[in-house]
Design an enzyme around this catalytic site. Structure first.
Site, PDB file in Angstrom:
ATOM      1  N   HIS A  70     -14.742   1.205  -1.115  1.00 54.19           N
ATOM      2  CA  HIS A  70     -14.117   0.443  -0.906  1.00 54.19           C
ATOM      3  C   HIS A  70     -12.687   0.773   0.132  1.00 54.19           C
ATOM      4  CE1 HIS A  70     -14.997  -2.646  -3.981  1.00 54.19           C
ATOM      5  NE2 HIS A  70     -15.660  -2.501  -2.684  1.00 54.19           N
ATOM      6  N   TYR A  73       1.012  -0.753  -0.870  1.00 54.97           N
ATOM      7  CA  TYR A  73       0.213  -0.131  -0.580  1.00 54.97           C
ATOM      8  C   TYR A  73       0.736   1.450   0.244  1.00 54.97           C
ATOM      9  CZ  TYR A  73      -4.076  -2.803  -0.055  1.00 54.97           C
ATOM     10  OH  TYR A  73      -5.217  -3.701   0.170  1.00 54.97           O
TER      11      TYR A  73
END
Ligand code: APR
Length: 240
Positions: A115, A62
């Site tokens: 999301h 990420y």
């Protein structure tokens, strides 16, 4: 560019976007590179179990995507949806599966990031929320300054409940028009939004590089790049 209708400012329009609307901004879609990242299946990295067993790896994934964001610019598809919100105001919503924040970057405000977002994180222990730019990302696993717990990306992982589902359900049922842009229709619950809106009488439109799985629920389908197609459609729809 053929389209079957024009919009009134009283029409309720809901848009669902997926990775395809950001492809022309240089962001890979999920099914483009068969969902691989550094030989890890994305489904293997984007899960609570992966974060439990190997938080360093998940953060590496990420952080890499987050640090890419400053070079990622919105494309004409994003600007076209901003133009649509300016015209429809409170009768407009974007529901996005994307976590890149590009809809907000062009000024859309009525956006539901179902999301989550690469630009946000939260403590997995005390649940305190942080903007990504507020936390120290140098440790392999960023630590919560409030409780010392492990901070995690504010991304909805496989097996977790997407955000805003009640609000989304209400919005979908009232839609006059439902526009689906850049999504393969393979991931639920977003893949069933077409069924819900069609069942409730909406006219459905799709803009996608190829026919999505749920194309049978699309009344008007435009095959191609959203960055090229959306600006033309929006100008016709709002009578520019
Ligand atoms: N313009 C329009 N559509 C495009 C473009 C483009 N320039 N480029 C690609 N596409 C289409 C592809 O044909 C594909 O159908 O966008 C779609 C992208 O599909 P996916 O890669 O499956 O992305 P998405 O549908 O957003 O995935 C849904 O799956 O991995 C999870 O949580 C993740 O939000 C993601 C969800």
């Amino acid at each position: 560019m053929e389209t079957k209708f024009k919009l009134k400012q009283s029409d309720k329009v809901v848009v669902l976007t997926g990775a395809g609307i950001s492809a022309e901004s240089g962001l890979k879609t999920f099914r483009d590179h068969d969902g691989l990242w550094e030989n890890h299946r994305v489904e293997r990295v984007a899960t609570p179990e992966a974060f439990q067993s190997n938080p360093e790896l998940v953060w590496k994934f990420y952080k890499q995507r987050y640090f890419q964001l400053p070079e990622v610019k919105p494309n004409p598809g994003h600007f076209a949806l901003k133009k649509l919100e300016d015209y429809l105001e409170k009768n407009f919503f974007i529901i996005t599966q994307n976590v890149d924040g590009l809809h907000y970057l062009v000024g859309n405000e009525r956006v539901l990031e179902m999301h989550g977002s690469l630009r946000r994180s939260f403590c997995s222990k005390c649940k305190s929320k942080f903007k990504m730019e507020e936390i120290d990302l140098s440790p392999a696993i960023p630590v919560c300054e409030k409780c010392g717990g492990n901070i995690r990306p504010d991304i909805v992982w496989f097996g977790e409940m997407p955000y805003f589902l009640d609000e989304i359900d209400e919005i979908l049922r009232k839609a006059d028009y439902f526009l689906v842009v850049g999504t393969s229709g393979t991931v639920y619950p977003a893949a069933q939004f077409l069924n819900i809106t069609k069942y409730n009488g909406a006219f459905t439109i799709g803009v996608n590089l190829e026919k999505p799985l749920n194309v049978d629920f699309i009344d008007e389908f435009h095959k191609g790049k959203s960055g090229e197609i959306l600006p033309k459609l929006v100008d016709i729809w709002i009578g520019k």
